[in-house]
Motif scaffolding. Structure first.
Motif, short mmCIF file in Angstrom:
data_model
loop_
_atom_site.label_atom_id
_atom_site.label_comp_id
_atom_site.label_asym_id
_atom_site.label_seq_id
_atom_site.Cartn_x
_atom_site.Cartn_y
_atom_site.Cartn_z
N ARG A 58 0.87 -1.17 0.00
CA ARG A 58 0.00 0.00 0.00
C ARG A 58 0.91 1.23 0.00
O ARG A 58 2.00 1.20 0.58
N GLU A 83 -8.84 -0.70 -10.33
CA GLU A 83 -9.51 0.07 -9.28
C GLU A 83 -8.81 -0.14 -7.94
O GLU A 83 -8.53 0.82 -7.21
N LEU A 84 -8.52 -1.40 -7.61
CA LEU A 84 -7.85 -1.68 -6.34
C LEU A 84 -6.44 -1.11 -6.35
O LEU A 84 -5.99 -0.53 -5.35
N ARG A 87 -6.65 2.67 -5.73
CA ARG A 87 -6.98 3.02 -4.35
C ARG A 87 -5.84 2.68 -3.40
O ARG A 87 -5.62 3.37 -2.41
N ARG A 88 -5.11 1.62 -3.72
CA ARG A 88 -4.02 1.20 -2.83
C ARG A 88 -2.77 2.07 -2.95
O ARG A 88 -1.83 1.89 -2.19
N ARG B 58 -17.93 4.81 13.93
CA ARG B 58 -16.90 4.67 12.89
C ARG B 58 -15.67 4.07 13.55
O ARG B 58 -15.40 4.33 14.73
N THR B 66 -9.48 -5.37 2.10
CA THR B 66 -10.41 -5.20 0.99
C THR B 66 -11.56 -6.20 1.10
O THR B 66 -11.34 -7.40 1.29
N LEU B 84 -21.51 0.26 3.31
CA LEU B 84 -21.29 1.34 4.27
C LEU B 84 -20.62 0.80 5.53
O LEU B 84 -19.72 1.44 6.08
N ARG B 87 -16.90 0.31 4.81
CA ARG B 87 -16.14 1.55 4.73
C ARG B 87 -16.02 2.22 6.10
O ARG B 87 -15.03 2.86 6.40
N ARG B 88 -17.06 2.05 6.92
CA ARG B 88 -17.06 2.73 8.22
C ARG B 88 -16.19 2.03 9.26
O ARG B 88 -16.02 2.55 10.36
N GLU B 92 -11.58 -1.07 2.25
CA GLU B 92 -11.90 -0.81 0.85
C GLU B 92 -12.97 -1.79 0.41
O GLU B 92 -12.97 -2.94 0.86
N VAL B 93 -13.85 -1.37 -0.50
CA VAL B 93 -14.93 -2.24 -0.95
C VAL B 93 -14.96 -2.29 -2.48
O VAL B 93 -14.84 -1.26 -3.13
N THR C 66 -22.10 10.65 5.12
CA THR C 66 -22.39 9.81 3.96
C THR C 66 -23.38 10.52 3.04
O THR C 66 -24.42 11.00 3.49
N GLU C 92 -18.20 10.01 2.42
CA GLU C 92 -18.43 8.73 1.77
C GLU C 92 -19.59 8.89 0.81
O GLU C 92 -20.53 9.65 1.09
N VAL C 94 -22.51 6.80 -1.69
CA VAL C 94 -23.13 5.61 -2.30
C VAL C 94 -24.03 6.05 -3.44
O VAL C 94 -24.74 7.05 -3.35
N MET C 119 -29.45 4.34 7.79
CA MET C 119 -28.06 3.90 7.61
C MET C 119 -27.09 5.07 7.82
O MET C 119 -25.92 4.97 7.47
#
Lengths: 327, 327, 327
Positions: A58, A83-84, A87-88, B58, B66, B84, B87-88, B92-93, C66, C92, C94, C119
């Protein structure tokens, strides 16, 4: 479909890909890379792979940078890898599925690019089944903005080529004593082409392009490569066997491949065929796998397979490239 | 469609879900959880809910991890809750809509999982309308990689069960004096099943599974539960009334439910019916609501409803589970 | 389709958009904004634009917040602008594509909003081709939750109006000496309407709404504006020429515009027509461009065009609004 790039010479391509001081600006093709330039990227990527071979690295080098994935040709696997990777190294990422969005409203590709650029997108990752889109974008973006090729027609897939080089180097150490056999639909494979370009530059002992007679590449993309049509001869003594994915649409058409069963029988990489490879030979595949078509499950899941290493190395290569273009 | 898991015994399941030292590895089903294990998760989740009942917690405990959402069955609501939550806690998602991507190219589920694992995905959140996918993945991932069940056929939906338990505990304090009525299409409800398994383990006074005769579960998933078909008897004296979502496809077929109006008349939770519940009874629903089918708007939006609490608690439960599997 | 908002008076709208102490709560329309309130937003946005005019600003003011993008009407460009803006102030994000998700399951808009609110979604960015959705949501969310209008039917597009004001101010400094011509399908343009409302409040010398006779707005949304149907007269002496995007569905129907070629000939902004504008006039367009329909490529890509500035300013305006509603 034209298979030649819009860039006439390697020198033009080099000038587009690199600044005068040698730093990378765009990644369009491995064609103009020197051995040192390839090695620099491999070294940089190695830092993101841990002792166990996992892509656990990272960094935060791209903090504040926004990367846009412009995929005119869909690919979940490559999109997620980029994408990963982005972000990394600390970047923000936006994904544009351009088959369904702006082209609906009739906007040109360059209008989309200019719009994203105005939103402070600094790096465009572009995949397209047509030739030349990446080069056109690279020629027209602002100074300070980079374009990375994530797959271009049958011409080029440079991050795949780099991850193949990294995987070979991590398993074999050096290139100069290696015999590498790339087996399958060589004629239509950007994977084969980018790997072959890189391997040729790094100087393998022998590079074999092995395919059915109907899928021999018409364009001599690597003059030093040996064109072969017998898979057993192709594998004999090879240190690296790279199977290519074959598209379903090759079957039952003018390419003369009747069906998947016949292809597997004549060109599939099997345990039996692998017995003729060099001791300790590794088997590669760019994924996704057509099990029982270009490769048997026994081989894909067996001890010679380095296919998951390729995936891990792909993330590391993309992190390295992203860092390189902002250095 | 088989409704039994591929795991024969609770002991097998326990060994797959927990390490020998008691830490959680995978979340596949609440079936093998002890009361203490359930309570530990509820306690952990409580920390993410503020005094006003909002999911404002959080953490950064999953920094560098990930999470991949593998949804073979679509669900915006559950996907966003997991996204959510992840991420919280700092993860990473990546979201994979697997109906439209890799299955198109014929890749197997395990090839997709192995590929993502090689990209250093550490947690798979998996939803599937078929049985057993989560267990298969859990059995085959690397050490250090976890699988969380986000909905499995009609068998299991453990995070939903946990959020139901948390919601009940936050409103009622303890379980042992409670009468809980789960009302609706019990036969086809993974929500009912996971909630019932958890409530049974935590020891409610009486657990009632209330459904039309045609929707009584054939499999006795909680032997101690009371099977009922009269909704007024089912609600009488209940401290908790949980309405289940009914799928449109249940109507006008062999299940003997003529239409939505008839269902609402005979099984809908209405203010009139609620008058027979215990004083201070709470009404739950997993969402999304079919207003005027399984529940009236007056009840759904009324003072007994804790439906939005369930949603908030769902994020907290998922954060708690994500933290638990990396602890 | 109703084109009037559900809010009867500007005073009602003001009370919904602003707290009693003057802080912004929701952004639904520019109609109730004072000149000072508009100026405050422009000043705030200016901070996110660097000396070269690029949207390079970043902040962390929305850390822990969010933002949900609820797009009932698709728009890649506006969605990405809001998404990047939100992430660049630390939020964040979504994204919900509501054409294909919850509406499939029959959930109401307010059920979706209540679910996301539970949420801990704090800001809803809402785009809809129907009128009133944003106002309905704003009236029903919890205290502390904000709604931002990202495009509402043909009624309102306030962040577009603000970015147009910012672009004009950055190029022209002040408003009071300016003649502004908005040219095209004025009748169906929320872009025209929001820009006109803002320009009217800030007090330009002359505001011209120029359209084919069939596309003159029936509703007098800015009484002080001059309604014109001759484009050459409309452009004459204008300091700012704003071309509007025309929808393909306007052609070959009752609106009396036979086709794109005829529209371009009679209303397209071309270099020839621009010669009659004031010296140093700027040309604007909300994008995406229909080149050769409402604007020529020569003008769009020429020295008068500030179209990419509008895009950059759009990100800055959205960052400013996001910060304003959490202040």
């Amino acid at each position: 479909m034209s298979v030649s790039s819009s860039l006439k010479t390697d020198s033009d391509l080099h000038d587009l890909q690199f600044f005068a001081d040698g730093r990378m600006r765009h990644l369009l093709s491995l064609r103009s890379f020197s051995a040192q330039q390839l090695t620099d990227i491999l070294d940089r990527a190695d830092n993101f792979i841990d002792a166990a071979g996992n892509a656990t690295g990272r960094s935060n080098k791209l903090a504040g940078v926004t990367v846009a994935n412009l995929f005119f040709e869909a690919s979940t696997r490559t999109r997620i890898s980029f994408e990963l990777a982005a972000r990394r190294v600390g970047a923000e990422v936006v994904n544009l599925d351009l088959q369904t969005s702006s082209r609906n409203k009739g906007e040109t590709v360059m209008d989309t690019v200019h719009t994203l650029q105005a939103m402070d997108v600094g790096i465009f990752v572009v995949r397209d089944s047509e030739t030349g889109t990446q080069t056109t974008i690279a020629r027209n973006v602002n100074a300070g903005v980079s374009v990375l090729n994530a797959g271009e027609s049958i011409v080029s897939h440079p991050t795949q080529g780099l991850l193949d080089l990294l995987t070979i180097r991590r398993h074999k150490g050096t290139f100069d004593q290696l015999t590498v056999a790339i087996v399958g639909d060589v004629a239509h494979s950007r994977v084969a082409r980018s790997a072959a370009e890189g391997l040729s530059t790094l100087g393998v002992r022998e590079l074999r392009l092995v395919s059915p007679p109907s899928l021999v590449p018409q364009h001599e993309f690597v003059p030093s490569a040996k064109i072969m049509t017998d898979v057993d001869q192709g594998i004999a003594g090879a240190d690296v066997v790279m199977a290519l994915r074959i598209q379903k649409e090759r079957f039952e058409n003018e390419d003369g491949i009747p069906d998947e069963t016949a292809y597997f029988r004549e060109y599939g990489i099997t345990s039996d065929r692998l017995k003729n490879a060099a001791p300790g030979a590794i088997v590669m595949h760019p994924g996704p796998l057509n099990r029982g078509v270009e490769i048997s499950s026994t081989v894909a899941d067996g001890p010679s397979s380095v296919i998951t290493d390729q995936v891990a190395n792909g993330v590391a290569i993309r992190m390295a490239i992203l860092e390189a273009v902002v250095s």
